[in-house]
Write a protein that holds these residues in place. Structure first.
Motif, PDB file in Angstrom:
ATOM      1  N   THR A 173     -82.361  43.808  13.037  1.00  0.00           N
ATOM      2  CA  THR A 173     -82.918  44.251  11.771  1.00  0.00           C
ATOM      3  C   THR A 173     -82.257  43.515  10.620  1.00  0.00           C
ATOM      4  OG1 THR A 173     -81.305  46.035  11.607  1.00  0.00           O
ATOM      5  CG2 THR A 173     -83.372  46.548  12.695  1.00  0.00           C
ATOM      6  N   ASP A 196     -82.409  45.477   4.407  1.00  0.00           N
ATOM      7  CA  ASP A 196     -83.504  46.440   4.354  1.00  0.00           C
ATOM      8  C   ASP A 196     -82.968  47.786   3.880  1.00  0.00           C
ATOM      9  OD1 ASP A 196     -86.136  47.350   6.709  1.00  0.00           O
ATOM     10  OD2 ASP A 196     -85.624  48.171   4.751  1.00  0.00           O
ATOM     11  N   SER A 206     -82.840  50.515   6.505  1.00  0.00           N
ATOM     12  CA  SER A 206     -82.231  50.217   7.796  1.00  0.00           C
ATOM     13  C   SER A 206     -81.381  51.366   8.313  1.00  0.00           C
ATOM     14  CB  SER A 206     -81.381  48.945   7.694  1.00  0.00           C
ATOM     15  OG  SER A 206     -80.765  48.651   8.928  1.00  0.00           O
ATOM     16  N   LYS A 219     -86.134  45.344  16.146  1.00  0.00           N
ATOM     17  CA  LYS A 219     -87.070  45.153  15.037  1.00  0.00           C
ATOM     18  C   LYS A 219     -88.353  45.953  15.218  1.00  0.00           C
ATOM     19  CE  LYS A 219     -89.234  41.542  12.230  1.00  0.00           C
ATOM     20  NZ  LYS A 219     -89.371  40.085  12.034  1.00  0.00           N
ATOM     21  N   ILE A 241     -87.665  49.682  14.569  1.00  0.00           N
ATOM     22  CA  ILE A 241     -87.349  49.886  13.155  1.00  0.00           C
ATOM     23  C   ILE A 241     -88.602  49.779  12.297  1.00  0.00           C
ATOM     24  CG2 ILE A 241     -86.127  48.906  11.178  1.00  0.00           C
ATOM     25  CD1 ILE A 241     -84.260  50.369  12.987  1.00  0.00           C
ATOM     26  N   ASN A 249     -89.780  52.434   9.549  1.00  0.00           N
ATOM     27  CA  ASN A 249     -89.823  52.037   8.143  1.00  0.00           C
ATOM     28  C   ASN A 249     -91.220  52.175   7.553  1.00  0.00           C
ATOM     29  OD1 ASN A 249     -87.123  51.497   8.009  1.00  0.00           O
ATOM     30  ND2 ASN A 249     -87.306  49.285   8.198  1.00  0.00           N
TER      31      ASN A 249
END
Length: 268
Positions: free
Chosen positions: A153, A157, A160, A182, A185, A189
């Motif tokens: 990640t 971010d 995160s 990723k 996440i 997100n």
């Protein structure tokens, strides 16, 4: 009374009669041990999952009951317990009891402190209180977030850390080992960017574990790509909130699995 047995071709379990020796285990312990022994050798014992097994039966076994049975199995040598470096507890199950080894670190040879209440025999006048404040639990466990070499990640971010909290909660409730990669996440997100909170995502996780956790077909869908799908999440959250308002069907939360007071009697 006679016993009628069906032809054994598949989907049956062979269990040593040692499990059923008279005056060794309660019927509850025999039942849980038989259930666990029916699973594959690499099956991970999860108290959170065991709590959901009898949820909709005539007599469900709640959190305290599950831990009390695990303690009985440990005391009789059918379950071994080890503490992992991650802070998790690993349960090792045996089909025949093993001799209990003395704890070399136990230097207290005095009489046990009988003034302390037994967590498996709660005082009816002081019922067990279970914390349900997910937000408080997430803050206290933030420092224990998993760090993985597969974590790709973007550190910049802004979501995160919040996404990692959600993944930690998912792993704690389901006993899974989802990585902070990723793809996972991004799903989380996406909902955080929609304005949902970490507590909203965690509430959906706990509710879906209750609904799907004991269903062999549905349990595989307790994963970020399904739970946090844009077209489904709003409906999942609405149902979870309705369930949360019903005190007779309270969702299991991270606090239920992080409460280690019962571990004192398990030798932890």
């Amino acid at each position: 009374m006679s016993i009628i047995r069906s032809e054994r071709r598949n989907r049956y379990t062979t269990i040593s009669n040692t499990v059923f020796t008279n005056n060794q285990l309660s019927f509850q312990a025999m039942g849980m041990l038989s259930y666990i022994l029916s699973k594959p050798d690499n099956w991970s014992v999860s108290p959170a999952q065991l709590i959901t097994v009898t949820k909709n039966t005539a007599k469900k076994t709640a959190r305290d009951g599950v831990y009390a049975i695990l303690k009985e199995l440990k005391d009789t040598g059918f379950v071994g317990i080890e503490k992992l470096s991650t802070g998790d507890t690993n349960y090792i199950v045996y089909d025949t009891p093993i001799a209990k080894k003395p704890n070399p670190y136990n230097t207290d040879m005095g009489d046990p402190n009988t003034a302390k209440p037994d967590p498996y025999k709660p005082d009816p006048s002081e019922p067990t209180l279970i914390k349900t404040d997910i937000k408080q639990e997430l803050k206290s466990n933030n420092k224990d977030l998993l760090s993985s070499k597969h974590d790709d990640t973007n550190p910049s971010d802004k979501n995160s850390d919040s996404a990692k909290q959600v993944i930690q909660h998912l792993n704690a409730v389901t006993g899974s080992k989802f990585q902070c990669c990723k793809s996972n996440i991004n799903h989380i997100n996406g909902r955080l960017n929609d304005g949902y909170t970490v507590e909203d995502l965690c509430l959906v996780i706990t509710q879906k574990q209750i609904e799907w956790g004991s269903d062999g077909k549905m349990a595989q869908y307790i994963r970020p790509s399904t739970l946090f799908k844009a077209s489904k999440f709003s409906g999942y959250l609405q149902a979870a909130k309705i369930t949360k308002l019903n005190p007779d069907n309270r969702p299991v939360t991270l606090a239920d699995f992080d409460d280690l007071t019962w571990g004192k009697d398990l030798g932890l």
